[in-house]
Design a protein around this motif. Structure first.
Motif, short mmCIF file in Angstrom:
data_model
loop_
_atom_site.label_atom_id
_atom_site.label_comp_id
_atom_site.label_asym_id
_atom_site.label_seq_id
_atom_site.Cartn_x
_atom_site.Cartn_y
_atom_site.Cartn_z
N MET A 3 42.40 33.75 35.21
CA MET A 3 43.38 34.01 36.25
C MET A 3 44.72 33.35 35.91
O MET A 3 44.76 32.26 35.33
N GLN A 48 47.96 34.02 40.39
CA GLN A 48 46.71 34.43 41.03
C GLN A 48 45.98 33.23 41.66
O GLN A 48 45.42 33.34 42.75
N THR A 51 45.06 32.70 45.58
CA THR A 51 43.70 32.38 46.01
C THR A 51 43.72 31.22 46.99
O THR A 51 43.04 31.23 48.03
N GLU A 77 42.38 37.96 42.82
CA GLU A 77 42.50 36.66 43.48
C GLU A 77 41.97 36.70 44.92
O GLU A 77 41.36 35.75 45.41
#
Length: 320
Positions: free
Chosen positions: A29, A33, A37, A286
């Motif tokens: 990621m 991202q 998250t 995400e």
């Protein structure tokens, strides 16, 4: 291999697999991202998380109640509180060594209710067989309603659909051969194994012979219904997942359930499986990761809390 070493490896290998999956997902990621998250965790509506935990309690209750029917058929009247608490402890133990909770459940019932271990374990194995059949039903339904999406995904990953078909046919043939050998073979090794597993087999056969078998079957389906519902209500915790269709929820539920066996309680594997499935349907990676960790973390915390509480209460409530 010595037993302590085997136990250590059975604990540490799934743990490292889970941690490795978490590292892989994190490393793939981008920084953006990862930040998104974190934002998803902060803006989540935790009312739906707690609602899913409330629904999960019905699953615990129903599993304990279902077990009582099988035990009563074998002639053992146990306290429902002991049945429920041993179920809770078994869920906790499964977070350490996968599938070891079944052994602990039978051992605890032997300790507090004096039910022979092999017979109690046989009823637990019977439960697992029933659960597996119901899950296969979910799998078949999900496969049918999402055939085009799954087929396209397999093609993109370089997996030939024909290969999966042949593997399934081969597995089915081997299973049938095993059943036929078990029933009809007179080999010494089979006869000795049958003798050692006589109590286990009695527990497994209790489902077909029990007086309350339809109540048992009802609870079996209700358990999985509660599992599905506690997963379903969680989608409303995030705006990006609130509008996904129920068939996508079913697919997420199926792959999440499969992922639980890859590591300790699905550590790492569960969130990755959920994010992968949701990504196939247009949900950003995400967001899928955040959703997967919300579900997994909340259920794991509940499992740990109920398991530890039950472990502490069992000796207190069973003082003679």
């Amino acid at each position: 291999m010595k037993t302590p070493i085997r136990k250590f490896l059975s604990l540490i290998i799934p743990l490292f697999i889970g941690l490795g999956i978490m590292y892989y997902q994190y490393s793939t990621m981008t920084t953006e991202q990862i930040e998104k998250t974190k934002i998803s965790f902060l803006k989540a509506d935790y009312f739906y998380i707690f609602l899913s935990l409330f629904i999960a309690l019905f699953g615990y209750w129903s599993r304990a109640y279902r077990w009582k029917y099988a035990l009563q058929h074998l002639g053992y009247k146990t306290k429902f509180s002991n049945d429920l608490m041993t179920v809770c402890v078994s869920y906790l133990v499964n977070l350490t060594i996968p599938r070891s909770g079944e052994i602990s459940r039978a051992a605890l019932l032997k300790k507090y209710e004096d039910v022979p271990f092999d017979k109690a374990f046989g009823t637990v194995v019977a439960e697992r067989i029933v659960d597996m059949l119901i899950f296969l039903l979910f799998l078949a339904i999900g496969f049918v309603i999402q055939f085009d999406t799954i087929y396209q995904f397999l093609i993109e990953k370089g997996v030939k659909f024909e290969t999966l078909i042949w593997l399934s046919i081969s597995g089915f043939i081997l299973f049938v051969l095993f059943i036929l050998i078990w029933i009809y073979a007179e080999w010494n090794i089979i006869l000795k194994l049958k003798q050692k597993l006589s109590g286990l087999i009695e527990g497994m056969q209790s489902i077909l012979k029990m007086k309350d078998k339809w109540s048992y079957i009802f609870h079996s389906f209700f358990i999985w219904f509660s599992y599905l519902m506690m997963f379903y209500v969680t989608i409303f915790a995030l705006p990006e997942t609130a509008n996904i269709s129920f068939d996508i929820v079913v697919m997420g539920f199926i792959f999440g359930t499969l992922a639980v066996g890859f590591s300790n309680g699905g550590l790492g594997a569960y969130p990755l499986a959920i994010s992968t499935v949701l990504f196939l349907y247009g949900i950003p990676e995400e967001t899928g990761a955040a959703f997967g960790y919300l579900v997994w973390t909340s259920q794991t915390v509940l499992t740990i809390f109920l398991g530890l509480l039950s472990y502490l209460l069992l000796p207190i409530l069973n003082k003679k």
